[in-house]
Design an enzyme around this catalytic site. Structure first.
Site, short mmCIF file in Angstrom:
data_model
loop_
_atom_site.label_atom_id
_atom_site.label_comp_id
_atom_site.label_asym_id
_atom_site.label_seq_id
_atom_site.Cartn_x
_atom_site.Cartn_y
_atom_site.Cartn_z
CE LYS A 224 79.36 49.12 54.99
NZ LYS A 224 79.53 47.57 55.29
CD GLU B 47 81.85 46.33 54.93
OE1 GLU B 47 82.66 46.98 53.42
OE2 GLU B 47 81.24 45.62 55.23
C1 PEP Z 1 79.38 49.03 58.69
O1 PEP Z 1 80.11 49.01 57.20
O2 PEP Z 1 79.82 49.54 59.13
C2 PEP Z 1 78.08 48.31 59.09
C3 PEP Z 1 77.65 49.01 60.03
O3 PEP Z 1 77.27 47.57 58.30
P1 PEP Z 1 75.79 47.25 57.90
O4 PEP Z 1 75.19 47.97 59.75
O5 PEP Z 1 75.66 47.24 57.13
O6 PEP Z 1 76.01 46.58 58.99
#
Ligand code: PEP
Length: 247
Positions: free
Chosen positions: A10, A95
């Site tokens: 991210k 997101e």
């Molecule tokens: C993602 O954003 O793809 C994800 C799986 O996040 P997290 O593992 O933090 O839930």
């Protein structure tokens, strides 16, 4: 059997952080039998590619433009990603849908751009909490699959990996049961067989993503029809992510 373990970093890590991360992480996964990929931010792609030269770890980007080139200020094209050594790209992350209002039609165009440049696509699909609670998740998943894969040829599906990421499980610590993941995997494969063929559905690589960590990764990797994991938060800690990659 080899699993696919992908880490979505991210919007984290400046260049120095990325250097430290690579130093720590790459050593720890040298012996891993799994297929590992990391998805750093655009600005870290070229540098990370250099760090990966002696490693089997793959490089992916987190997004791309739906357009080829031209007057699209701030956008990054598939060709640009390919030219700095990216092999994969995440498309349709929740997101991006929620914060940047991406729709299935745009995601479909992005997939076509990525494939045209020989990038593999990690297509994220998942239902909202409302859709889960109101038993609308089957319809929601079918619609996403149908609209985002529209107009693709069956032979292009070998370059698409689908990540089932229930939106209510991303970054929340709220976990689906293995049964719920298996049911979603079936829904996704069924829809792929409706849109393409049962062989395409059978060959499809499916990941689970949403609050995966070192404690729960094994149970998800053991789910029927799941070929690997897409890890967000837990991929930021080199140590923790390496443990998941080596599981
Ligand atoms: C993602 O954003 O793809 C994800 C799986 O996040 P997290 O593992 O933090 O839930």
């Amino acid at each position: 059997m080899k699993k696919l373990i992908y880490g979505n970093l991210k919007m984290n890590f400046n260049l120095k952080d990325m250097e430290n991360y690579c130093e720590l992480f790459l050593k720890k996964v040298e012996q891993s039998k799994n297929e590992i990929a990391i998805f750093p931010s655009f600005t870290n792609l070229m540098f990370t590619k250099q760090k990966l030269t002696a490693s089997k770890v793959l490089l992916g980007a987190q997004n791309l433009s739906s357009e080829v080139s031209g007057a699209y200020t701030g956008e990054i094209s598939a060709d640009m990603l390919k030219s700095v050594g990216a092999e994969l790209v995440i498309v349709g992350h929740s997101e991006r849908r929620k914060l940047f209002l991406e729709k299935n039609e745009t995601i479909n165009k992005k997939i076509k751009q990525a494939l045209s440049q020989g990038l593999k696509v990690v297509l994220c699909v998942g239902e909202t909490k409302y859709e889960r609670q109101n038993r609308k998740y089957k319809m929601a998943l079918e619609k996403i699959i149908s609209e985002t894969l529209k107009g693709l040829y069956e032979n292009e599906l070998k370059n698409i990996i689908i990540a089932y990421e229930p939106i209510w499980a991303i970054g929340t610590g709220v976990l689906p049961t293995v049964k719920e993941i298996e049911e979603a995997a079936n829904i996704i494969r069924n829809q792929v067989s409706v849109e393409f063929t049962s062989q395409a559905a059978k060959n499809l690589k499916l990941l689970y993503g949403g609050s995966v960590n070192t404690q729960n990764c094994k149970q998800f990797l053991g789910a029927n029809g799941i070929n690997g994991l897409l890890v967000g938060g837990a991929s930021l800690k080199a140590d923790e992510f390496a443990k998941i990659c080596n599981s």
